[in-house]
Design a protein around this motif. Structure first.
Motif, PDB file in Angstrom:
ATOM      1  N   GLY A  22       4.269  -6.850  40.267  1.00 22.49           N
ATOM      2  CA  GLY A  22       5.562  -6.355  40.740  1.00 22.49           C
ATOM      3  C   GLY A  22       6.287  -7.365  41.608  1.00 22.49           C
ATOM      4  O   GLY A  22       7.514  -7.449  41.594  1.00 22.49           O
ATOM      5  N   ILE A  23       5.533  -8.139  42.376  1.00 27.28           N
ATOM      6  CA  ILE A  23       6.151  -9.188  43.207  1.00 27.28           C
ATOM      7  C   ILE A  23       6.814 -10.234  42.309  1.00 27.28           C
ATOM      8  O   ILE A  23       7.917 -10.695  42.571  1.00 27.28           O
ATOM      9  CB  ILE A  23       5.095  -9.840  44.112  1.00 27.28           C
ATOM     10  N   LEU A  74       7.677  -9.800  39.018  1.00 22.33           N
ATOM     11  CA  LEU A  74       8.677  -9.199  38.136  1.00 22.33           C
ATOM     12  C   LEU A  74       9.956  -8.810  38.857  1.00 22.33           C
ATOM     13  O   LEU A  74      11.020  -8.732  38.250  1.00 22.33           O
ATOM     14  CB  LEU A  74       8.092  -7.953  37.456  1.00 22.33           C
ATOM     15  N   GLY A  75       9.859  -8.496  40.129  1.00 24.51           N
ATOM     16  CA  GLY A  75      11.007  -7.958  40.837  1.00 24.51           C
ATOM     17  C   GLY A  75      11.011  -6.445  40.711  1.00 24.51           C
ATOM     18  O   GLY A  75      10.330  -5.867  39.863  1.00 24.51           O
ATOM     19  N   GLN A  76      11.730  -5.794  41.554  1.00 26.99           N
ATOM     20  CA  GLN A  76      11.750  -4.338  41.576  1.00 26.99           C
ATOM     21  C   GLN A  76      12.924  -3.787  40.780  1.00 26.99           C
ATOM     22  O   GLN A  76      13.962  -4.417  40.650  1.00 26.99           O
ATOM     23  CB  GLN A  76      11.834  -3.840  43.018  1.00 26.99           C
ATOM     24  N   ARG A  77      12.721  -2.596  40.260  1.00 27.71           N
ATOM     25  CA  ARG A  77      13.756  -1.846  39.562  1.00 27.71           C
ATOM     26  C   ARG A  77      14.370  -2.603  38.386  1.00 27.71           C
ATOM     27  O   ARG A  77      15.559  -2.565  38.144  1.00 27.71           O
ATOM     28  CB  ARG A  77      14.844  -1.428  40.530  1.00 27.71           C
ATOM     29  N   GLY A  78      13.519  -3.345  37.670  1.00 26.08           N
ATOM     30  CA  GLY A  78      13.961  -3.987  36.442  1.00 26.08           C
ATOM     31  C   GLY A  78      14.841  -5.193  36.624  1.00 26.08           C
ATOM     32  O   GLY A  78      15.558  -5.585  35.725  1.00 26.08           O
ATOM     33  N   ARG A  79      14.810  -5.828  37.788  1.00 22.73           N
ATOM     34  CA  ARG A  79      15.696  -6.965  38.035  1.00 22.73           C
ATOM     35  C   ARG A  79      15.057  -8.308  37.731  1.00 22.73           C
ATOM     36  O   ARG A  79      15.694  -9.328  37.869  1.00 22.73           O
ATOM     37  CB  ARG A  79      16.164  -6.954  39.483  1.00 22.73           C
ATOM     38  N   GLY A  80      13.805  -8.323  37.355  1.00 23.98           N
ATOM     39  CA  GLY A  80      13.126  -9.588  37.099  1.00 23.98           C
ATOM     40  C   GLY A  80      12.754  -9.740  35.643  1.00 23.98           C
ATOM     41  O   GLY A  80      13.380  -9.168  34.751  1.00 23.98           O
ATOM     42  N   ALA A  81      11.716 -10.501  35.415  1.00 28.00           N
ATOM     43  CA  ALA A  81      11.200 -10.696  34.059  1.00 28.00           C
ATOM     44  C   ALA A  81      10.552  -9.409  33.574  1.00 28.00           C
ATOM     45  O   ALA A  81      10.238  -8.528  34.356  1.00 28.00           O
ATOM     46  CB  ALA A  81      10.185 -11.830  34.078  1.00 28.00           C
ATOM     47  N   CYS A  82      10.338  -9.300  32.279  1.00 26.63           N
ATOM     48  CA  CYS A  82       9.743  -8.072  31.743  1.00 26.63           C
ATOM     49  C   CYS A  82       8.231  -8.152  31.610  1.00 26.63           C
ATOM     50  O   CYS A  82       7.574  -7.144  31.385  1.00 26.63           O
ATOM     51  CB  CYS A  82      10.380  -7.724  30.405  1.00 26.63           C
ATOM     52  N   VAL A  83       7.645  -9.338  31.756  1.00 23.50           N
ATOM     53  CA  VAL A  83       6.195  -9.511  31.646  1.00 23.50           C
ATOM     54  C   VAL A  83       5.747 -10.542  32.666  1.00 23.50           C
ATOM     55  O   VAL A  83       6.408 -11.559  32.850  1.00 23.50           O
ATOM     56  CB  VAL A  83       5.797  -9.994  30.229  1.00 23.50           C
TER      57      VAL A  83
END
Length: 90
Positions: free
Chosen positions: A55-56, A58-67
């Motif tokens: 999660g760190i 990827l970012g929170q709430r869909g704001r980062g990468a998907c994997v």
């Protein structure tokens, strides 16, 4: 040398303020990790720890990468799944 790949889908929790990530599934990795400290055994939700680390990245709430690909995590392969860490109500 072969490589093992494990998968842990994660999601947030609607009952908490702020953003958090927990595992909602697991394949190939044990859901619990038993550690010992000062002679006392403790169970930790291993898949939740891995999901939080991802999660760190990827970012929170869909704001980062998907994997996220996390390397160097030591574990014994398991297909127990996250149902093994749930409290079963009777």
């Amino acid at each position: 040398m072969g490589r093992c790949t494990a998968g842990i889908p994660g999601d947030g929790r609607g009952d908490r303020r702020g953003a958090t990530v927990i595992s909602i599934g697991a394949t190939g990795v044990p859901p619990l990790r038993v550690t010992e400290h000062c002679g006392k055994k403790q169970e930790g939700t291993f898949t939740d720890l891995i999901a939080a680390a991802a999660g760190i990245i990827l970012g929170q709430r869909g704001r980062g990468a998907c994997v996220a690909v996390l390397r160097g995590i030591s574990y014994e392969a398991s297909d127990a799944g996250v149902s093994a860490i749930l409290h079963h109500r009777q």
